[in-house]
Design an enzyme around this catalytic site. Structure first.
Site, mmCIF file in Angstrom:
data_model
loop_
_atom_site.group_PDB
_atom_site.id
_atom_site.type_symbol
_atom_site.label_atom_id
_atom_site.label_comp_id
_atom_site.label_asym_id
_atom_site.label_seq_id
_atom_site.Cartn_x
_atom_site.Cartn_y
_atom_site.Cartn_z
ATOM 1 C CG ASP A 73 -1.627 1.180 1.297
ATOM 2 O OD1 ASP A 73 -2.616 1.503 0.267
ATOM 3 O OD2 ASP A 73 -1.586 1.979 2.194
ATOM 4 C CB THR A 107 1.174 2.487 -5.511
ATOM 5 O OG1 THR A 107 0.822 1.969 -4.387
ATOM 6 C CG2 THR A 107 2.472 1.966 -5.734
ATOM 7 C CG ASP A 404 -6.710 0.533 0.068
ATOM 8 O OD1 ASP A 404 -6.656 1.339 1.126
ATOM 9 O OD2 ASP A 404 -5.603 0.199 -0.512
#
Length: 540
Positions: A73, A107, A404
């Site tokens: 992550d 990311t 997420d």
């Protein structure tokens, strides 16, 4: 002025400043400063590049205390990295803001910012002014967002047909450690969000979703509880382990005799005094327990503790109790059961009690760890995701992954427009931006083309991390997108035999993609505008 240095004049009367401690300071100006910043930011971005996509690799980080974290992550990696450079810290904040706003794509946003800075460096070498580059990038970002909105599709948000939502959650979880029980986790995330979602206002209250973890078992044992799980057990081991159709008193007052608020001193000078004191305490305990019983409660949940005497009395009077329940759990139990939090025993009335269909104690493994589950509550909107896993690192990563997925489903409830993933939106935006660059007559056409090249860094990284030939794969997909006019063609990371992300059900929210491009462009613009840095010589 005195703090900065001294004002002096030369022989012609022209003023100049003698700056304090100049011999112990380091100064970077102009393009040298910008290039120093670009180098620092690119170094951080290149660290995350290999973690992008479903085949992205994990990073292992060891804290100063020796705690180990394994994750891919982006926001977590950057938060735990020991970054000293001030510009590199901007990328850490960039990733964090993407995580706070969207919850996914942390990311990708850093990789895109790194690619934009790399292209900006080439333009600086050609002699293009940094402000012109920054303005060109901003115009190109607007063009890319218009392209995204043209290619976006409306997502069918139907409570009776959850399959599209589950496929979207599976896209988010595809790059995580939990992908071996991919679908199971996605279903849990979707059901949790829809249980608490308000479809009229299109909003989701995350405070109603509690994520509880317990090391042990397998990831497959993770479950969704339509109620609350509390990491406590009944206060006495002889109390019943299962209660059905029970009324709950939620108390923030302790089971103990009242004490003066100020400093107090009590002198016990004889045996009679001691017996009277003990009798008074006993009567007070009796009174408290009786008040709870009279209200009709069958279970007392107390924020504070109580001693063995009170505990024994509760058992004798057949009133099961739970002690030391934390503030957030108390609030969640009150929301779930429809009860009121009561601060004094005198205020306890039947209408302030909560209701639960089942309250049971779960027991785990050989360690006999126990947890309480409160289910079939009056208000079914409060839910708990209970995560199991082989060790602490897996459980923590599963918790981040579920967060997420929850964020992505919440974003779809708020705005149900989507684009297809796998680098497809970046490639279609790159084509649109490059095409727009041909119609620009000013110097900004160079930053436009550089922006288009930078957008391609995402599909290139995806192909590279999947073991494909990056340039060959990107060129082929780009040519097919232009020839077939199909913006859903992306990188086949999982080697399923089709590049059409619509067929592979690789779905991302439009809001997330737009935010990535906007945030990355803003940070790059900020970095390009810094041209003078003064710092202590030993630092920076």
């Amino acid at each position: 002025m005195a703090s900065m240095g001294a004002l002096a004049f030369d022989e012609f009367g022209r003023p100049f400043i003698i700056i304090k401690d100049q011999d112990r300071q380091k100064r970077l100006t102009g393009n040298a400063a910008i290039k120093s910043h670009i180098l620092a930011a690119r170094t951080v971005a290149s660290t995350l590049r290999t973690s992008l996509g479903p085949k992205g690799l994990d990073k292992l980080m060891v804290s100063a205390d020796g705690d180990i974290t394994i994750t891919n992550d982006g926001a977590t990696i950057l938060k735990m990295m020991d970054v000293d450079h001030q510009i590199a810290k901007l990328l850490v904040q960039l990733s964090q803001s993407q995580d706070d706003e969207i919850g996914d794509g942390t990311t990708g946003v850093v990789v895109l910012a790194g690619a934009l800075l790399e292209k900006a460096e080439h333009l600086l070498d050609k002699g293009v002014h940094p402000i012109r580059i920054a303005d060109g990038f901003e115009m190109a970002a607007r063009c890319a967002i218009q392209s995204l909105e043209r290619n976006a599709e409306t997502f069918p948000l139907d409570v009776n047909n959850l399959e599209p939502l589950i496929q979207t959650a599976m896209t988010t979880l595809g790059s995580k450690i939990v992908n071996k029980c991919h679908r199971h986790m996605a279903e849990i995330a979707v059901n949790a969000v829809l249980a608490v979602a308000d479809m009229e206002t299109r909003d989701v209250n995350f405070e109603l979703i509690k994520v509880e973890t317990k090391v042990g078992g397998q990831l497959e044992d993770t479950m969704l509880v339509k109620g609350v799980i509390v990491d406590k057990d009944f206060s006495h081991p002889q109390m019943p382990k299962v209660l059905k159709n029970v009324k709950i008193a939620i108390l923030t007052c302790p089971f103990e005799p009242p004490k003066p608020k100020t400093k107090h001193k009590l002198d016990v000078t004889s045996v009679e005094d001691y017996k009277n004191l003990r009798k008074y305490e006993h009567e007070k305990f009796e009174e408290m327990v009786q008040q709870v019983k009279d209200s009709g409660a069958g279970l007392a949940i107390c924020q504070w503790g109580f001693d063995d005497e009170a505990n024994h009395m509760l058992l004798q009077r057949e009133l099961p109790a739970v002690r030391w329940v934390g503030g957030p759990e108390i609030e969640l139990i009150a929301i779930a059961t429809g009860g009121r939090i009561v601060p004094r025993f005198e205020e306890l009335t039947p209408d302030k009690l909560g209701y639960a269909g089942v309250v049971k104690e779960l027991c785990f493994g050989t360690t006999k760890d126990r947890m309480l589950v409160i289910e079939e509550c009056t208000n079914s909107k409060a839910v708990t995701i209970f995560i199991r896993g082989g060790n602490r690192m897996i459980v923590d990563e599963a918790k981040r992954s579920i967060h997420d997925a929850l964020c992505v489903i919440r974003n779809l409830v708020r705005d149900n427009r989507i684009v297809y993933g796998g680098g497809a939106p970046e490639i279609s935006c790159a084509i649109a931006v490059a095409k727009e660059a041909d119609s620009i007559k000013t110097l900004e056409q160079y930053p436009f083309r550089a922006f288009a090249d930078a957008l391609e860094s995402i599909p290139l990284a995806l192909a590279e991390n999947s073991g494909l030939n990056p340039i060959h794969t990107l060129t082929e997909i780009k040519a097919r997108q232009v020839a077939e006019n199909n913006a859903a063609l992306g990188i086949d990371c999982l080697c399923k035999g089709t590049a059409d992300m619509k067929e592979q059900h690789v779905i991302e929210t439009l809001h997330s993609k737009k935010q990535q491009i906007l945030l990355a462009t803003q940070v790059v613009k900020m970095i390009l505008k810094i041209d003078d840095v003064r710092s202590p010589d030993d630092g920076y």
